[in-house]
Design a protein around this motif. Structure first.
Motif, short mmCIF file in Angstrom:
data_model
loop_
_atom_site.label_atom_id
_atom_site.label_comp_id
_atom_site.label_asym_id
_atom_site.label_seq_id
_atom_site.Cartn_x
_atom_site.Cartn_y
_atom_site.Cartn_z
N ALA A 434 20.98 -7.51 29.52
CA ALA A 434 21.32 -7.18 28.06
C ALA A 434 22.23 -8.21 27.37
CB ALA A 434 22.15 -5.90 28.10
N VAL A 435 23.03 -8.99 28.08
CA VAL A 435 23.88 -10.26 28.09
C VAL A 435 22.81 -11.10 27.59
CG1 VAL A 435 25.26 -12.18 28.59
CG2 VAL A 435 25.64 -9.68 28.95
N THR A 439 22.55 -12.72 23.65
CA THR A 439 22.59 -14.27 23.48
C THR A 439 21.49 -15.01 23.02
OG1 THR A 439 22.40 -14.69 25.76
CG2 THR A 439 24.73 -14.40 24.87
N GLY A 440 20.13 -14.17 22.97
CA GLY A 440 19.09 -14.94 22.51
C GLY A 440 18.61 -15.98 23.44
N THR A 441 19.01 -15.70 24.89
CA THR A 441 18.62 -16.74 25.99
C THR A 441 17.41 -16.48 26.68
OG1 THR A 441 20.31 -16.11 27.48
CG2 THR A 441 20.83 -17.81 26.06
N LEU A 442 17.32 -15.20 26.54
CA LEU A 442 16.20 -14.30 27.38
C LEU A 442 15.21 -13.66 26.57
CD1 LEU A 442 18.07 -12.63 30.52
CD2 LEU A 442 16.86 -15.05 30.13
N ASP A 443 13.92 -13.90 26.94
CA ASP A 443 12.52 -13.16 26.13
C ASP A 443 12.14 -12.31 27.41
OD1 ASP A 443 10.25 -12.36 25.28
OD2 ASP A 443 9.42 -14.18 24.78
N LEU A 562 22.69 4.62 26.69
CA LEU A 562 22.48 6.03 26.24
C LEU A 562 23.16 6.32 24.55
CD1 LEU A 562 22.77 8.34 29.35
CD2 LEU A 562 20.53 7.78 27.97
N ASN A 563 23.89 5.19 24.29
CA ASN A 563 24.70 5.69 23.06
C ASN A 563 24.51 4.41 22.21
OD1 ASN A 563 26.65 7.70 23.56
ND2 ASN A 563 26.55 6.67 25.58
N ASP A 564 23.21 3.73 21.92
CA ASP A 564 22.82 2.80 20.92
C ASP A 564 23.70 1.34 21.30
OD1 ASP A 564 20.85 4.42 19.86
OD2 ASP A 564 22.47 5.34 18.80
N GLY A 565 23.90 1.21 22.58
CA GLY A 565 24.78 -0.22 22.69
C GLY A 565 26.16 0.03 22.77
N ASN A 566 26.82 1.12 22.64
CA ASN A 566 27.95 1.19 22.43
C ASN A 566 28.60 1.80 23.60
OD1 ASN A 566 28.37 0.75 19.52
ND2 ASN A 566 27.61 2.78 19.11
N VAL A 567 29.85 1.21 24.27
CA VAL A 567 30.11 1.69 25.47
C VAL A 567 31.21 2.49 25.13
CG1 VAL A 567 31.72 0.68 27.41
CG2 VAL A 567 29.59 -0.72 26.65
N LEU A 568 31.51 3.69 26.01
CA LEU A 568 32.35 4.75 25.75
C LEU A 568 33.64 4.58 26.59
CD1 LEU A 568 30.28 8.06 25.35
CD2 LEU A 568 30.82 6.30 23.67
N VAL A 593 19.02 -2.44 24.22
CA VAL A 593 19.34 -1.42 25.21
C VAL A 593 17.82 -0.79 25.58
CG1 VAL A 593 20.10 1.06 25.48
CG2 VAL A 593 21.64 -0.89 24.48
N ASP A 594 16.97 -0.68 24.74
CA ASP A 594 15.54 -0.01 24.92
C ASP A 594 14.96 -0.96 25.80
OD1 ASP A 594 16.20 2.21 23.52
OD2 ASP A 594 15.40 1.73 21.56
N GLN A 595 14.98 -2.10 25.64
CA GLN A 595 14.23 -3.00 26.32
C GLN A 595 14.64 -3.31 28.02
OE1 GLN A 595 15.08 -6.66 23.86
NE2 GLN A 595 12.93 -6.53 23.02
#
Length: 690
Positions: A434-435, A439-443, A562-568, A593-595
């Motif tokens: 996810a990082v 950061t746009g460094t991974l495809d 499970l929360n659209d990228g928000n950490v609870l 997150v979906d990827q």
């Protein structure tokens, strides 16, 4: 209040003739008016100067009371009620009647006392002296009366799970003791009792020799578990219950031994919740000093660990107190002061007792921990550290042998593992993925190419190679998660770069205190605060190097999927209709997150996935396994492995949402992370199948 038991202040002893006072007393207070004398006398009470008070009274007119009896009576009462801040007002002197009327007020252990009173005085050529009577202390107090100071014990609050199940509360234990006068063949009886109670005979003799003990006294020796009668028809009663029942039966067969029920703090889940709930113990001298003025006394208990210590102020409550004048027949004459008790507050946790127990039972022999959460609300459903100890043992009283055994146990049962930070291994890979996307460094569709089971960037790495267990194609992010490919994530970390990774992990709470009721060890990615080399960076990509994670932190980060990228934020205190509170907003985008979730889904649902052992047909699960190697060098074959499995219900609308993270130390000879997967599957079956 300093005492919790009811006690009596004795009446005046046999009076004796006062001697040695002479005219020196008159000379000392020569010239003082009755009003001034009364004020001086009362000032001495607050200062505890009983000898000076005695010098201000006319001993002969006061029934020839001796200094010793005078001091004993006044000191016992004033200090017994914890008198402070004596004030005298509205003083009115009658020379004709030789009396001084006044109003007295002061603070006590039971609150403020205020009353109108009258003191008599005598006047001689050299001045005046007070006539002392018991009523000078309290108007209603006679010479044979006593002052009763009785505590009204507050009930300690209970610790409850989310459904109201008691995790810590009032229960019954068995108090074993001896009535000395009923002992037969004392030496033989004490020898047998000492063996059954695991006590030294000398210790028992010492307890029986206490000053207060009479032939009819009940002398408490030890607290034992309360054993209920075994139900008829029970084919296989628990072995320890049968053993304890037999021990108590043998004790009762010894003349002079009695066993009675006694209220005590009990912990129904025992070992399953010990590190979470903790335990209470009797206050020590150090506790009383540290918490002076907070209502503790010698008979109090105080939370020592876990929730018992964390919420001590709320659970404790405050004892009430009642101060009365009682006649020599024990009849109450008047209530001087009274404060009601304030029972402690119950603490209701988000914990699910059934899930807590299930996690413990699966891993009770393994050094490790489990964290369970509701991934939609952040509520923590279980916090387990294994192996464990029984909180009830600290209430019953540990022997020196038991305490030594706990401390020397190789499994470290007193060690709370869920509070620590551990090498996460591959369980960190979804976060790294996810990082990289953020950061746009991974495809995610890029094929890194199949390079076999061993790889290094170039010869500058010397003898260091990154190894993996499976060859597959294409080498994309999704497949790398499914097959848990170390080489892919080493390359991914290099693409992300040290600075990007450091900044991203900082934003994800590394190096920070986790916002949770229990203090947890922060996660970190380097011992120095910086990733110092390419090898360390590559290692960090698959959860090795100097990367350490707290299990609760890892579970919290997984809520982003499970929360659209928000950490609870994880939470432990229960609230009705709880809603998730965001700790790290927008940690990842919904698209990223979906990827990542595609690969995590495959970990559990693809037959090639490392977590396929937890696959279910009724509930869609996703997650990630992890095996972290702990060794001195790449050639080290004697190192250990830490096994991880993080798994969660993938559907947002799941009937029983659950996120479970389990870690076990030293799984090298037990199948690595597969061992943890198999254990977690049983927990999932029990919880999701309820």
């Amino acid at each position: 209040m300093k005492k919790q038991r009811k006690w009596w202040i004795p009446g005046t002893a046999v009076l004796c003739v006062a001697v040695g006072v002479g005219i020196s007393l008159f000379l000392r207070y020569r010239g003082k008016s009755p009003e001034e004398l009364l004020i001086s006398y009362m000032d001495c009470i607050s200062a505890g100067k009983y000898e000076k008070m005695y010098e201000m009274i006319d001993a002969k007119a006061s029934g020839n009371i001796s200094l010793e009896d005078f001091t004993r009576r006044n000191q016992a009462i004033y200090e017994g009620i914890e008198m402070q801040d004596m004030k005298i007002s509205e003083i009115d002197c009658s020379e004709k009647e030789k009396t001084v009327k006044y109003t007295a007020s002061f603070d006590t252990a039971a609150g403020k006392v205020s009353f109108e009173n009258e003191a008599s005085f005598t006047r001689g050529k050299e001045g005046c002296l007070l006539v002392w009577e018991d009523s000078l202390i309290f108007p209603e107090l006679g010479a044979k009366d006593r002052v009763s100071v009785a505590a009204i014990p507050a009930k300690r609050g209970e610790i409850l799970d989310r459904n109201g199940t008691v995790l810590a509360g009032k229960g019954l234990v068995s108090s074993v003791g001896i009535v000395p006068g009923k002992l037969k063949d004392r030496e033989s009886a004490i020898s047998e009792i000492s063996g059954l109670l695991e006590m030294d005979p000398e210790q028992i003799e010492e307890m029986l020799a206490a000053d207060w003990v009479t032939e009819d006294s009940f002398v408490h020796l030890k607290t034992l578990p309360k054993v209920q009668e075994l139900e008829l028809g029970t084919l296989e009663p628990e072995e320890d219950v049968v053993r304890e029942k037999d021990r108590q039966q043998r004790l009762l067969e010894i003349p002079g031994v009695m066993i009675s029920d006694k209220e005590a703090r009990t912990y129904p889940l025992g070992e399953a919740a010990a590190h979470l709930v903790g335990y209470v113990q009797s206050v020590t001298a150090e506790d009383l000093e540290e918490h002076e003025g907070e209502g503790y006394h010698t008979d109090s208990v105080i939370g020592k660990t876990g929730i018992e210590a964390l919420y001590e102020k709320e659970l404790k409550g405050r004892d009430g107190c009642r101060i009365c004048v009682v006649d020599d027949q024990g009849n109450e004459k008047t209530v001087l002061a009274q404060t009601p008790k304030e029972d402690g507050t119950d603490i209701r946790l988000t914990i699910d007792a059934g899930l807590q127990k299930s996690c413990y039972e699966q891993f009770q022999q393994d050094p490790g921990c489990s964290v369970a959460m509701d991934p939609m609300t952040g509520e923590v459903l279980a916090l387990v550290s294994t192996p464990s100890y029984d909180s009830n043992d600290f209430i019953l009283g540990l022997t020196d042998e038991q305490w030594t055994a706990l401390n020397e146990d190789a499994g470290k049962p007193l060690y709370n593992r869920f509070r620590e930070a551990w090498c996460p291994g591959s369980s960190i890979k979804p976060i790294i993925a996810a990082v990289g996307l953020k950061t746009g460094t991974l495809d995610p569709t890029e094929d890194f190419g199949n390079v076999g089971l061993s790889w290094q960037k170039d010869a500058s790495w010397g003898d260091f190679y990154v190894t993996t267990l499976h060859a597959y194609e294409p080498v994309t992010m999704k497949n790398a998660l499914i097959y848990s490919d170390n080489i892919y994530f080493a390359k991914a970390a290099l693409k992300i770069g040290a600075e990007n990774l450091e900044n991203s992990l900082d934003e994800l709470g590394f190096g920070q205190e986790i916002p949770f009721e229990i203090l947890m060890t922060p996660s970190c990615y380097s011992n120095t605060g910086k990733i110092e080399s390419e090898v360390q960076l590559a290692d960090s990509g698959y959860g090795q190097g100097e990367l350490l994670m707290n299990p609760l932190h890892l579970a919290s980060l997984y809520t982003a999927f499970l929360n659209d990228g928000n950490v609870l934020r994880p939470r432990l205190q229960y609230e009705d209709k709880a809603e998730g509170e965001i700790w790290l907003e927008g940690a990842f985008s919904p698209e990223h997150v979906d990827q990542v979730l595609e690969g995590m889904d495959g970990v559990v649902n693809d037959p090639n996935g490392t977590g396929y052992g937890a696959h279910r047909t009724d509930t869609r699960l996703a997650g990630k396994t992890g095996t972290a190697e702990l060794k001195e060098s790449q050639e080290d074959t004697s190192g250990t492995e830490i096994g991880w499995f993080a798994v969660f219900t993938e559907e947002v609308e799941a009937e029983r949402p659950l996120l479970l993270v389990s870690m076990v130390e030293d799984v090298k000879q037990m199948g690595g992370s597969g061992y943890v997967v198999a254990k977690d599957k049983v927990i999932l079956d029990e919880y999701l199948g309820r």
